[in-house]
Every structure is written in structure tokens, then in C-alpha cells.
Design a protein around this motif. Structure first.
Motif, short mmCIF file in Angstrom:
data_model
loop_
_atom_site.label_atom_id
_atom_site.label_comp_id
_atom_site.label_asym_id
_atom_site.label_seq_id
_atom_site.Cartn_x
_atom_site.Cartn_y
_atom_site.Cartn_z
N ARG A 114 28.24 -81.83 -19.53
CA ARG A 114 29.10 -82.93 -19.94
C ARG A 114 28.78 -83.32 -21.38
NH1 ARG A 114 28.30 -86.23 -14.27
NH2 ARG A 114 30.01 -85.25 -13.12
N PRO A 115 29.77 -83.79 -22.13
CA PRO A 115 29.55 -84.11 -23.55
C PRO A 115 28.56 -85.25 -23.73
CG PRO A 115 31.72 -84.85 -22.82
CD PRO A 115 31.17 -84.02 -21.71
N GLU A 140 32.77 -79.64 -25.47
CA GLU A 140 33.47 -80.74 -26.14
C GLU A 140 32.66 -81.27 -27.32
OE1 GLU A 140 32.84 -80.44 -22.99
OE2 GLU A 140 34.65 -80.77 -21.77
N SER A 141 31.36 -81.41 -27.14
CA SER A 141 30.51 -81.91 -28.22
C SER A 141 30.39 -80.88 -29.34
CB SER A 141 29.12 -82.25 -27.68
OG SER A 141 29.20 -83.24 -26.67
N GLN A 143 32.68 -78.98 -30.51
CA GLN A 143 33.84 -79.10 -31.40
C GLN A 143 33.59 -80.16 -32.46
OE1 GLN A 143 36.54 -77.25 -31.41
NE2 GLN A 143 36.18 -76.09 -29.53
N GLU A 144 32.94 -81.25 -32.08
CA GLU A 144 32.62 -82.31 -33.04
C GLU A 144 31.55 -81.85 -34.02
OE1 GLU A 144 30.35 -86.64 -32.98
OE2 GLU A 144 31.40 -85.96 -31.18
N GLN A 157 29.91 -74.19 -21.16
CA GLN A 157 30.55 -74.97 -20.11
C GLN A 157 29.61 -75.27 -18.95
OE1 GLN A 157 33.61 -76.13 -20.24
NE2 GLN A 157 34.62 -74.94 -21.84
#
Length: 223
Positions: A114-115, A140-141, A143-144, A157
Motif C-alpha cells: 500500500r502507498p 502508487e508511491s 509514480q510520485e 505491487q
């Protein structure tokens, strides 16, 4: 030892996750000025390792130290490095291969990542280091974090996506549903030639009104 980072304001301070397995009454102790969310990692890590089909050393006395001891640690960002430290200490992955990497990510009970907060700060802390360090984060993190240039960011994942990269056996072909990938920043859109408000001299009040209307998405009529 597994490297990670704690978020202190806008800075990401380095944290070393040390894991020791010993004979004795089975237990799981986590030390190093850890907040409640970090101490709860014991149950998340245990379930994630077992549900991923890996072996959790439940017959050992497990001690996890988050160094330095005087640095506050919070959130679930240390779940992934703690899990990797336990797997390395139990010989399920190769500890030397973890060198040159930093990890952060919260684990679900099923092992999915999880991010976490502070991905951008972690990437900024790595930028400009003399030796290249790979930062491994939830997808997700990642990408940031990839918004920071000159950094090597990888997203995953699931816990197994990460474990496969550090197995003691020769690297096997990744399965089709492998969630590991290097994340690169999206190319910037080409700038379009158009009028610039800065080219208008004077008319300070009118330009101020235009800026407020544009920022708030308001309608505007100038006469």
C-alpha cells in the motif's frame, strides 16, 4: 541490515532496520522509538509473509531494531523493510543483494503493498548521492518519487514481487503477472506558443482579476 527512511517534516532521514533471530521463547520485539503504527507492523508482517507462501520463523525470538534509536518513527512505511530483514535473517533471501537499495511500503495482510507518505521526500534525499541507490516503493508511491530527476525508482505491487529479486537461486524468468517495474517520469508536454500575461505592461488591477478568475475557475467580463 535493510535501509529505509523516516519522514521528519519535509526531510527523509535514513533508518537502518536490523533483525536478529535467536533461540528461546518465541517472541517478536520491535525497538527504536517506534510509534504505535510501527509496532503494529508485527502482525501485518507476520500475516503478509505467511500468506505470500513464505516461511515466518515463528519458533524464534525475533528482535527488530530501527536505528538510530533517538529518531521518531511512525506510519506503516517500515513494513516492507522489516519483512525483508526477517527473510534475510532466516536465509530465504540473500542479505548482501539488498545493499544499494532502500525500501518503504505498508503491507496488507495478504502481502500487497500500500502507498506511503513522503515518497517525494525520499527521492529528493537520494538525489545527488555519490553512489547510485535504488528506491523500492509501492507502485502508487513510485509514480510520485519518479518526479525527481536523476533517481532510480522501482515500484512493486506485492511482497513477492520484491522477494523474487533477492532470491539466493539464479534469477528465474518473472511471471506474467509480475508487479515489479522501474518507474520513469512521464515526458513533459511540449510548451504551446501562446500569449503570455507577463507581456502586458501596466493594468495591474485587470491582471490581478484575471489571475483570481483563472485560479478559481470563475467567469469574468472585462469592459
Amino acid at each position: 541490515m535493510v535501509q529505509s527512511r523516516a519522514l521528519i517534516g519535509l526531510e527523509a532521514a535514513n533508518v537502518t532496520v536490523e533483525v536478529h533471530l535467536a533461540n528461546g521463547l518465541p517472541s517478536f520485539t520491535l525497538v527504536g522509538l517506534a510509534d504505535v503504527e510501527v509496532k503494529e507492523a508485527r502482525e501485518r508482517v507476520r500475516s503478509a509473509i505467511q500468506n505470500a507462501g513464505l516461511e515466518f520463523p515463528s519458533n524464534k525470538r525475533i528482535t527488530v531494531n530501527l536505528a538510530p534509536a533517538d529518531l521518531p518513527k511512525d506510519s506503516g512505511r517500515f513494513d516492507l523493510p522489516i519483512a525483508l530483514g526477517i527473510l534475510a535473517a532466516s536465509g530465504q533471501i540473500e542479505a548482501p543483494r539488498l545493499a544499494g537499495h532502500e525500501f518503504a511500503g505498508e503491507l496488507s495482510l495478504s502481502g500487497h503493498l500500500r502507498p506511503v507518505r513522503g515518497a517525494l521526500a525520499m527521492a529528493l534525499a537520494l538525489r545527488g548521492k555519490p553512489s547510485a541507490v535504488r528506491l523500492v516503493l509501492p507502485a502508487e508511491s513510485a509514480q510520485e518519487a519518479a518526479l525527481v530527476p536523476d533517481t532510480e525508482i522501482y515500484g512493486a505491487q506485492h511482497l513477492l514481487d520484491v522477494v523474487r529479486r533477492f532470491l539466493p537461486l539464479p534469477d528465474a524468468p518473472a511471471p506474467e503477472n509480475d508487479g515489479w517495474a522501474r518507474v520513469r517520469p512521464a515526458p513533459a508536454a511540449p510548451a504551446l506558443a501562446q500569449p503570455d500575461l507577463a507581456e502586458i505592461k501596466g493594468h495591474a488591477a485587470a491582471k490581478r482579476a484575471l489571475e483570481i478568475a483563472a485560479a478559481g475557475g470563475h467567469s469574468l467580463l472585462i469592459i
